[in-house]
Design a protein around this motif. Structure first.
Motif, short mmCIF file in Angstrom:
data_model
loop_
_atom_site.label_atom_id
_atom_site.label_comp_id
_atom_site.label_asym_id
_atom_site.label_seq_id
_atom_site.Cartn_x
_atom_site.Cartn_y
_atom_site.Cartn_z
N SER A 95 0.83 -1.20 0.00
CA SER A 95 0.00 0.00 0.00
C SER A 95 0.87 1.25 0.00
O SER A 95 2.04 1.21 0.36
CB SER A 95 -0.93 0.02 1.22
OG SER A 95 -0.20 0.24 2.41
N GLU A 102 -7.90 10.04 -3.03
CA GLU A 102 -8.42 8.79 -3.59
C GLU A 102 -8.40 8.85 -5.10
O GLU A 102 -8.96 9.76 -5.70
CB GLU A 102 -9.85 8.54 -3.10
CG GLU A 102 -10.40 7.21 -3.61
CD GLU A 102 -11.81 6.94 -3.11
OE1 GLU A 102 -12.00 5.97 -2.37
OE2 GLU A 102 -12.71 7.72 -3.46
N CYS A 103 -7.73 7.88 -5.71
CA CYS A 103 -7.60 7.83 -7.18
C CYS A 103 -8.77 7.01 -7.73
O CYS A 103 -8.63 5.81 -8.00
CB CYS A 103 -6.26 7.23 -7.58
SG CYS A 103 -4.85 8.14 -6.91
N GLY A 116 -3.45 8.03 -12.82
CA GLY A 116 -4.66 8.15 -12.03
C GLY A 116 -5.16 9.58 -11.93
O GLY A 116 -4.37 10.53 -11.93
N CYS A 118 -6.92 11.70 -9.23
CA CYS A 118 -7.02 11.51 -7.79
C CYS A 118 -7.61 12.75 -7.13
O CYS A 118 -7.14 13.87 -7.38
CB CYS A 118 -5.64 11.21 -7.21
SG CYS A 118 -4.77 9.85 -8.08
N ASN A 463 -12.76 1.96 0.36
CA ASN A 463 -12.51 2.43 -1.01
C ASN A 463 -13.51 3.47 -1.48
O ASN A 463 -13.30 4.10 -2.53
CB ASN A 463 -12.50 1.26 -1.99
CG ASN A 463 -13.89 0.80 -2.33
OD1 ASN A 463 -14.70 0.53 -1.43
ND2 ASN A 463 -14.22 0.74 -3.60
N ALA A 466 -14.61 3.94 -5.24
CA ALA A 466 -13.56 3.77 -6.25
C ALA A 466 -13.63 2.35 -6.83
O ALA A 466 -14.18 1.43 -6.23
CB ALA A 466 -12.18 4.02 -5.65
N TYR A 477 -5.47 -3.55 -8.16
CA TYR A 477 -5.25 -2.28 -7.50
C TYR A 477 -6.59 -1.75 -7.01
O TYR A 477 -7.58 -1.77 -7.75
CB TYR A 477 -4.62 -1.27 -8.46
CG TYR A 477 -3.27 -1.71 -8.99
CD1 TYR A 477 -2.09 -1.29 -8.37
CD2 TYR A 477 -3.17 -2.54 -10.10
CE1 TYR A 477 -0.84 -1.69 -8.84
CE2 TYR A 477 -1.93 -2.96 -10.59
CZ TYR A 477 -0.77 -2.52 -9.96
OH TYR A 477 0.44 -2.93 -10.42
N ALA A 479 -8.15 1.70 -4.95
CA ALA A 479 -7.95 3.00 -4.30
C ALA A 479 -8.77 3.05 -3.02
O ALA A 479 -9.89 2.53 -2.96
CB ALA A 479 -8.37 4.13 -5.23
N LEU A 484 -3.50 3.92 -2.17
CA LEU A 484 -3.65 2.88 -3.17
C LEU A 484 -3.12 1.56 -2.61
O LEU A 484 -2.09 1.53 -1.93
CB LEU A 484 -2.88 3.26 -4.44
CG LEU A 484 -3.09 2.42 -5.70
CD1 LEU A 484 -4.54 2.51 -6.17
CD2 LEU A 484 -2.16 2.89 -6.81
#
Length: 501
Positions: A95, A102-103, A116, A118, A463, A466, A477, A479, A484
């Motif tokens: 991480s 947050e992407c 990304g 974000c 998340n 996301a 992956y 977010a 991430l």
């Protein structure tokens, strides 16, 4: 607001503000919860690849390759990957925190790096991220939040939720000030190449929500208060129309016939470009929008980006009472007497809603139940949302439920690996006071949970709407509110990586 909820929300704000101070610490790990060691880190067993028969969406001539170009993977918004994902073998979790950032949308450039968009409390930025270390290689601020709007930044989609990567490795990005940016991804960072001013199509109080290209190269965009527009990249001409009394809070899909499929909080539309390039309504199908905005949704209407299935179907969910329905339509441009093919109710009575796109899997779609999610405090203090993940078969004549899982996935955009045969959701069980979050794999054929891997405990691992993404390296992956997370099979040597299974 009940006292328990006020207390949880106050604690959430304190946690996020504390994390904001870590923004300058590139690729430091997301802080672990104090009770990580008291919950299982892995349950289930690894699986072998079992490819799922399917029809591959066509490559879009103005977008990066399928699986690498947008939140929903491709122009059809299938949320399905041709490649593999984690199989569950000796899973490791890495991480990185970038502060309260947050992407929500990430893509992969031609070098395999993460690009990304974000969002944080101040605004939005493009980030170029090393997929191995999760270090931020470069950042570029795209826009600041409109603090005068009074919108809750945790639920504000204006100007920062969606973007796409085009066929020339350029990020095409919406902003809060009514411009569209075309940003070249370079070897070392970002280079702004073009801007398009679309403020003429955005009255006061409105904002950009999403954008995508059609097969002719026009850039289409939608706005929160029902605006639909196009930009001709060659002439910069902006053309638009409005859907009176309707709102748009989702992205949209396009196909090779020129169709652009947009869902408002009242109806599903097919648009096509006129000879002059202006958006025109080809057909409109009203759906059951229910009697209220349910907990777990951002509007009283469909929470799904339209998903194109096969050669001639488009699928959404509605907002019907007492049960949300998966609804399938014929997407062709010609006159059709009965455009709606079928509708299938999913999940429990008075306990069904979604704010995430359905996933296309062969001749079926998979829907996730988000009923009950209102903000990150919803999933604190051992609480969670209403369970349910359902696979619904859709054909040219009818549809029907194939299976329903009891996994609880509060807000993630789920994804499927068509090579692995697994659906991936980000799950949060109810009744566990440590508040663990699990990256969870479900067998597409049976609906049984194959395995789950703990990412962490606490609100920083939430998340919050996301998506899940699968990279060219088969890693997943996710977010979160604090950064991430990468989940992958096998041994890795990075010192920040947690222990395997």
């Amino acid at each position: 607001m009940p006292r328990l909820r006020r207390t949880a929300l106050a604690g959430l704000v304190a946690t996020l503000l504390a994390l904001a101070g870590t923004a300058a610490q590139a690729a430091a790990p997301i802080p672990p919860g104090p009770a990580d060691a008291t919950v299982p880190s892995f349950e289930g067993a690894a699986v072998q690849d079992r490819p799922v028969p399917h029809r591959t969406p066509p490559e879009h001539p103005f977008m990066a390759p399928v699986g690498q170009n947008s939140m929903h993977n491709d122009a059809y918004a299938t949320d399905a990957y041709e490649g593999g994902g984690p199989s569950g073998k000796n899973l490791t979790v890495t991480s990185a925190t970038y502060g309260v950032v947050e992407c929500a949308t990430i893509t992969f450039d031609k070098r395999g790096r993460i690009v990304g968009l974000c969002g944080g409390l101040p605004g939005f930025q493009l980030m170029l991220i090393d997929p191995d270390t999760l270090d931020a290689i470069a950042t570029m601020t795209t826009s600041e939040r409109d603090v005068t709007s009074g919108a809750n930044p945790l639920n504000d989609l204006c100007g920062g939720a969606y973007f796409y990567l085009d066929d020339r490795d350029r990020a095409v990005v919406e902003t809060t000030d009514g411009t569209i940016l075309v940003v070249q991804v370079t070897e070392t960072g970002f280079d702004l190449r073009k801007t398009y001013d679309v403020t003429s199509a955005i009255p006061d109080g409105d904002c950009l929500i999403a954008l995508m290209p059609d097969w002719h190269g026009n850039i289409w965009f939608v706005t929160k208060n029902g605006g639909v527009g196009t930009v001709d990249p060659a002439t910069r001409k902006v053309r638009s129309l409005r859907l009176p009394g309707e709102k748009i809070v989702n992205s949209f899909a396009t196909d090779e016939t020129g169709g652009v499929y947009i869902v408002s909080d009242h109806a599903l539309y097919r648009f096509d470009a006129s000879a002059a390039g202006a958006p025109k309504v080809t057909w409109r199908e009203a759906y059951d929008r229910g009697s209220q905005q349910k907990p777990g949704q951002l509007s009283q209407g469909s929470g799904t980006t339209p998903t194109l299935v096969g050669k001639n179907l488009v699928v959404i969910t509605d907002n019907a009472d007492p049960r949300m329905q998966v609804v399938s339509y014929k997407r062709g441009a010609g006159h059709v007497a009965n455009r709606e093919v079928c509708r299938e109710p999913v999940f429990g009575k008075d306990a069904s809603a979604t704010e995430n796109s359905v996933v296309a899997v062969g001749g079926s779609v998979i829907a996730e139940n988000n009923y009950g999610y209102e903000n990150p405090s919803t999933t604190t203090l051992g609480r969670s949302t209403t369970p349910g993940v359902a696979r619904v078969g859709v054909t040219a004549r009818n549809c029907g439920t194939m299976w329903t899982s009891k996994e609880i996935a509060p807000t993630s955009v789920p994804k499927v690996s068509l090579k692995t045969g697994l659906l991936y959701v980000y799950a949060k069980p109810e009744g566990v006071p440590q508040d663990p979050w699990y990256f969870t794999a479900i067998d597409v054929r049976t609906g049984t949970t194959a395995w789950r891997r703990l990412t962490g405990t606490g609100v920083q691992w939430n998340n919050h709407y996301a998506a899940i993404y699968l990279g060219p390296d088969r890693a997943a992956y996710v977010a979160t509110l604090a950064g991430l997370v990468k989940i992958e099979d096998g041994e890795v040597s990075r010192p920040r990586t947690s222990q395997g299974n």
